[in-house]
Each structure stands twice: as C-alpha cells, then as structure tokens.
Motif scaffolding. Structure first.
Motif, PDB file in Angstrom:
ATOM      1  N   GLY A 133      39.990  39.936  32.955  1.00 15.89           N
ATOM      2  CA  GLY A 133      40.604  38.633  33.102  1.00 15.89           C
ATOM      3  C   GLY A 133      41.343  38.195  31.868  1.00 15.89           C
ATOM      4  N   LYS A 137      45.807  34.851  34.302  1.00 12.36           N
ATOM      5  CA  LYS A 137      45.751  35.546  35.595  1.00 12.36           C
ATOM      6  C   LYS A 137      44.392  35.391  36.255  1.00 12.36           C
ATOM      7  N   GLU A 138      44.371  35.725  37.552  1.00 14.22           N
ATOM      8  CA  GLU A 138      43.113  35.735  38.285  1.00 14.22           C
ATOM      9  C   GLU A 138      42.208  36.838  37.758  1.00 14.22           C
ATOM     10  N   ARG A 139      40.940  36.636  37.904  1.00 13.59           N
ATOM     11  CA  ARG A 139      39.956  37.621  37.458  1.00 13.59           C
ATOM     12  C   ARG A 139      39.864  38.760  38.474  1.00 13.59           C
ATOM     13  N   LEU A 140      39.830  39.992  37.969  1.00 15.48           N
ATOM     14  CA  LEU A 140      39.657  41.177  38.799  1.00 15.48           C
ATOM     15  C   LEU A 140      38.243  41.694  38.599  1.00 15.48           C
ATOM     16  N   SER A 154      37.399  42.669  43.963  1.00 20.66           N
ATOM     17  CA  SER A 154      37.949  41.361  44.281  1.00 20.66           C
ATOM     18  C   SER A 154      39.093  41.024  43.350  1.00 20.66           C
ATOM     19  N   MET A 155      39.980  40.219  43.884  1.00 14.75           N
ATOM     20  CA  MET A 155      41.101  39.676  43.122  1.00 14.75           C
ATOM     21  C   MET A 155      41.091  38.184  43.384  1.00 14.75           C
ATOM     22  N   GLY A 156      40.755  37.409  42.350  1.00 17.32           N
ATOM     23  CA  GLY A 156      40.622  35.970  42.554  1.00 17.32           C
ATOM     24  C   GLY A 156      39.433  35.698  43.463  1.00 17.32           C
ATOM     25  N   ASN A 157      39.686  35.047  44.577  1.00 12.69           N
ATOM     26  CA  ASN A 157      38.614  34.705  45.524  1.00 12.69           C
ATOM     27  C   ASN A 157      38.549  35.637  46.726  1.00 12.69           C
ATOM     28  N   LYS A 158      39.377  36.663  46.769  1.00 12.42           N
ATOM     29  CA  LYS A 158      39.424  37.565  47.923  1.00 12.42           C
ATOM     30  C   LYS A 158      38.688  38.862  47.613  1.00 12.42           C
TER      31      LYS A 158
END
Length: 186
Positions: A133, A137-140, A154-158
C-alpha cells in the motif's frame, strides 16, 4: 513434529530477507493454469497489479522483521514514496481427527452411513500474506498457501478467490483481522 517446526522457524526467521512475491506469483499462476483451479478472467487481469511489486527494487526501503506467535512479519517501507510492503509468513498447525462417512445412493434407505475408521491429521500448513500500500493507492492483499497456491487476493474492498476441484479440510487460514493486528505491532 517439534523438529520440523523448529526447522521451519529457523528457515523463516534466519533466512534471507527477501520478498518472495515474484516466486509465489509465478508458482500460483502455473497452478491456476495446470491444476484444476479456476479464476475468472477479470480476476486474472487484476492479478497483474502485483507484478509491479514483485520485481520492485527494495534498496531504498527500510527493512524490519519480527516474529509474533506463529507469524514472521517482514516489512519494507519507503518514506519518500510513502509506500509499504508486508510479507507475513504464517504456520498453521493441524492436529485433529477426521471422521470419514460415505453414503452410497443405493443404500440410503437401508444404511445411510458407512463409517470408516477415524484418520489422524497432523500437518503444518505454511502461508504467505502480502500487503502492499501507499498513501495514494488502494491496498493490495495477496494470500497464498505453500504447495497449494493462491487462496485469495484483494484490491481495495473487492476480494477475488479461485474455485478449486478439491478443498483441504481442517486448515485454519490466516484472517485479515489477525493480520491487521500483527502489522500494527510492527
């Protein structure tokens, strides 16, 4: 069993302080392609986001390492880029008895359960969780199991998870609540 655990501990804790993401991605992609594991096309494309970090030059990063319970947490941090990478190696010890029941269609009305002897399962399962992270950017997050491959990422909330032909029973996977607590202790 204690010797095996001690050997794993020594390999993990005193081993080379190297990000293993590149090797894990390579092995997991091979398993996805060859071994009865399905991941939807969109997820395979999203998985490419980890490639950038797998080959990242970590020379400008500050490194730290800590062992907490059954986890070894390695952290790389670059203050200029405000970017961090965690590699959490976790060992899950399984020591349980499995009862095996078989049901045959032609005997359901007569004798629905044929019970086989209980099976003792004693094994160590090794996992690596990668958390990547930055402030921008979104956290991976990427979780893989040694010998079995990708568990989920996961990427962000997905979240994205592969579908497997068979599932190992009795394994306790690292959960993100516990992992988040561990990285706060670094």
């Amino acid at each position: 069993m204690a010797r095996i655990s001690l050997i794993w501990f020594m390999i993990i804790f005193f081993g080379v302080d190297k990000l293993a993401l590149k090797n894990d991605l390579k092995n997991d992609r091979r398993r996805l392609k060859d071994h009865g594991v399905y991941l939807e096309r969109d997820a395979i494309i999203k998985l490419r986001a980890f490639d950038r970090y797998a080959s990242l030059d970590l020379n400008g990063y500050k490194f730290s390492k800590r062992k907490i319970n059954n986890h070894v947490i390695s952290r790389w941090y670059n203050s200029k880029a405000k970017q961090y990478l965690y590699q959490i190696e976790s060992i899950s010890y399984v020591d349980t008895l499995l009862a095996n029941k078989e049901v045959y269609i032609d005997t359901i009305k007569k004798d629905p359960q044929i019970v086989k002897p209980k099976i003792s399962v004693r094994e160590d399962f090794k996992f690596r969780t990668y958390i990547i992270g930055s402030s921008a950017k979104e956290r991976l997050v990427y979780l893989t199991q040694e010998g079995e491959g990708l568990v989920w990422f996961s990427m962000g909330n997905k979240n994205y998870s592969p579908v497997r032909e068979d599932i190992i029973v009795g394994v306790v996977y690292p959960n993100m609540t516990e992992i988040n607590k561990l990285i706060k202790q670094m």
